[in-house]
Motif scaffolding. Structure first.
Motif, PDB file in Angstrom:
ATOM      1  N   LEU A 113      -0.745   4.148  -2.376  1.00  0.00           N
ATOM      2  CA  LEU A 113      -1.865   3.928  -3.273  1.00  0.00           C
ATOM      3  C   LEU A 113      -3.015   4.875  -2.925  1.00  0.00           C
ATOM      4  O   LEU A 113      -3.214   5.218  -1.756  1.00  0.00           O
ATOM      5  CB  LEU A 113      -2.344   2.482  -3.165  1.00  0.00           C
ATOM      6  N   TYR A 115       0.773   4.708  -7.882  1.00  0.00           N
ATOM      7  CA  TYR A 115       1.044   5.267  -6.567  1.00  0.00           C
ATOM      8  C   TYR A 115       1.057   6.795  -6.625  1.00  0.00           C
ATOM      9  O   TYR A 115       1.496   7.391  -7.611  1.00  0.00           O
ATOM     10  CB  TYR A 115       2.401   4.777  -6.039  1.00  0.00           C
ATOM     11  N   ASP A 137       0.828  -1.206   0.000  1.00  0.00           N
ATOM     12  CA  ASP A 137       0.000   0.000   0.000  1.00  0.00           C
ATOM     13  C   ASP A 137       0.863   1.257   0.000  1.00  0.00           C
ATOM     14  O   ASP A 137       0.455   2.300  -0.509  1.00  0.00           O
ATOM     15  CB  ASP A 137      -0.904   0.015   1.237  1.00  0.00           C
TER      16      ASP A 137
END
Length: 436
Positions: free
Chosen positions: A283, A273, A226
């Motif tokens: 993200l 991203y 993430d």
């Protein structure tokens, strides 16, 4: 493409996880820390430092030692729990804890049950308000029992020290961890309930070229991180003797490092991203990305963060506490730290009081690094002008109505621009890493 201006990159600068930086710390003691603690009110964050790893990586600049003596580790944890009680008992009633971060070293250098005991101690000692809990982890020693423990205590965020997926480069930096191991760790953390997973990656490593870097970036994105932090290796063996094991002749040069930063940035953006600050990516939808887009990004000793608490209390050997009026660091040596705690003395040893000018310059530096712009008083801008002028001449930034605004080309130079507002740099001889 960013312009490559080596003269503006040549001066090493701090990472500005605080202002003033740790380079300006002087002697401080228990009374300094306790006076600051007594004024804490509202939101407070906690940082818990575990200065041990099962294996010491050669590139590491952290305060950490080998977790190869069980009695030493047990004694440290006993002292840490005592400090938790000591600080918790002193914290004013109006404070509330919303963020808890475990770092090191490697928090998973201790046994899973010991981690639970630390969380229990924090729960009993501090006014926790549904806190966000984050932890740094070494995937090489992330065993299956950790899945149940992390899920049980409610860890939402985790960070894995990956650095590179390339086996040859792993050998060259003393951190061997096959991709299958990272895959297992990632799967385990997802099953434990971690919703925001960060991978630390590095460029400028020995034997690394552009292709090898981008291969690691692609793998990190493929595994679904993430967040990704992309750091340049800070190779300063005079400060960190363990780095002498790294072959300095195999390190990429300044221009190659610059190209790696540029290409890593481009590749991560192409993977979807969002840029966060000068070296983090997240993200869309991740709390860090939301903070950056909403103008609520901050910076503290954990790096870029969505944590807006004005007070961060660090516990453990070498841990740093940050208050509006001062910054204070615990004794670095774990043995002396244990002794001070055993004597009932808070282990503050270093620090600095923050005057009004420090606070306003700190706000300017944070705004530059987090948002690419900063508003400031006229006298602050004027005092920075002699050092800021080369960046203005290079059209990396400009001033409009008292606000400094960085251009889209300025990202690699953000730390250098921020340093223009730091008068301590004019007389300091402290060594720092290069900006890129």
């Amino acid at each position: 493409m960013w312009p490559y201006l080596p003269d503006l990159l040549a001066v090493p600068v701090p990472r500005y996880t605080s202002y003033p930086t740790a380079a300006e710390f002087g002697p401080a003691g228990e009374d300094d820390f306790l006076a600051a603690l007594d004024s804490a009110n509202g939101d407070v964050s906690l940082y818990i430092h575990i200065p041990y790893c099962h294996e010491i990586c050669w590139y590491c600049g952290c305060n950490t030692g080998a977790a190869n003596r069980q009695q030493r580790l047990a004694s440290y944890l006993e002292a840490l729990q005592a400090e938790i009680v000591m600080v918790g008992n002193r914290l004013p009633a109006g404070a509330r804890v919303r963020y808890i971060a475990f770092g090191g070293g490697s928090p998973n250098a201790i046994a899973p049950i010991e981690f639970v005991r630390l969380v229990d101690a924090l729960t009993l000692a501090f006014p926790l308000v549904d806190p966000v809990i984050s932890v740094e982890l070494d995937p090489r020693t992330l065993t299956e029992p950790w899945r149940d423990v992390l899920g049980h205590v409610g860890v939402e965020r985790a960070s894995l020290g990956v650095q590179t997926f390339d086996p040859a480069i792993q050998q060259a930096i003393g951190r061997v961890q096959p991709v299958e191991l990272i895959e297992r760790a990632t799967d385990m953390l997802r099953r434990a309930g971690v919703t925001s997973l960060n991978f630390d990656l590095m460029y400028g490593l020995p034997g690394q070229d552009l292709e090898r870097l981008l291969s690691s970036v692609d793998m990190a994105a493929r595994l679904g991180a993430d967040r990704i932090a992309l750091f340049g290796l800070a190779h300063i063996p005079s400060m960190f003797p363990r780095q002498k094991k790294i072959d300095g002749s195999a390190l990429p040069g300044p221009r190659e490092r610059f190209q790696m930063m540029q290409s890593g940035y481009d590749r991560l953006v192409s993977h979807g991203y969002d840029q966060v600050g000068f070296d983090h990516f997240a993200l869309p939808g991740d709390p860090l990305s939301r903070a950056a887009l909403s103008g609520k990004l901050h910076r503290n000793f954990q790096g870029f963060t969505d944590d807006a608490a004005p007070v961060v209390i660090g516990m453990g050997a070498s841990a740093i506490s940050q208050f509006p009026q001062g910054i204070y660091q615990n004794e670095k040596a774990a043995g002396r730290y244990r002794t001070m705690i055993g004597e009932g003395v808070h282990p503050t040893m270093h620090g600095i009081a923050r005057c009004q000018d420090d606070r306003r310059r700190g706000r300017v530096i944070e705004q530059i690094l987090c948002h690419g712009r900063a508003s400031m008083e006229v006298e602050v801008l004027q005092s920075a002008m002699p050092r800021l002028q080369p960046f203005l001449d290079a059209r990396l930034c400009h001033v409009v109505d008292g606000q400094l605004i960085l251009t889209s080309d300025a990202l690699p130079y953000a730390r250098g621009i921020a340093a223009c507002f730091d008068p301590y740099r004019e007389k300091s001889t402290r060594k720092f890493s290069n900006a890129v």
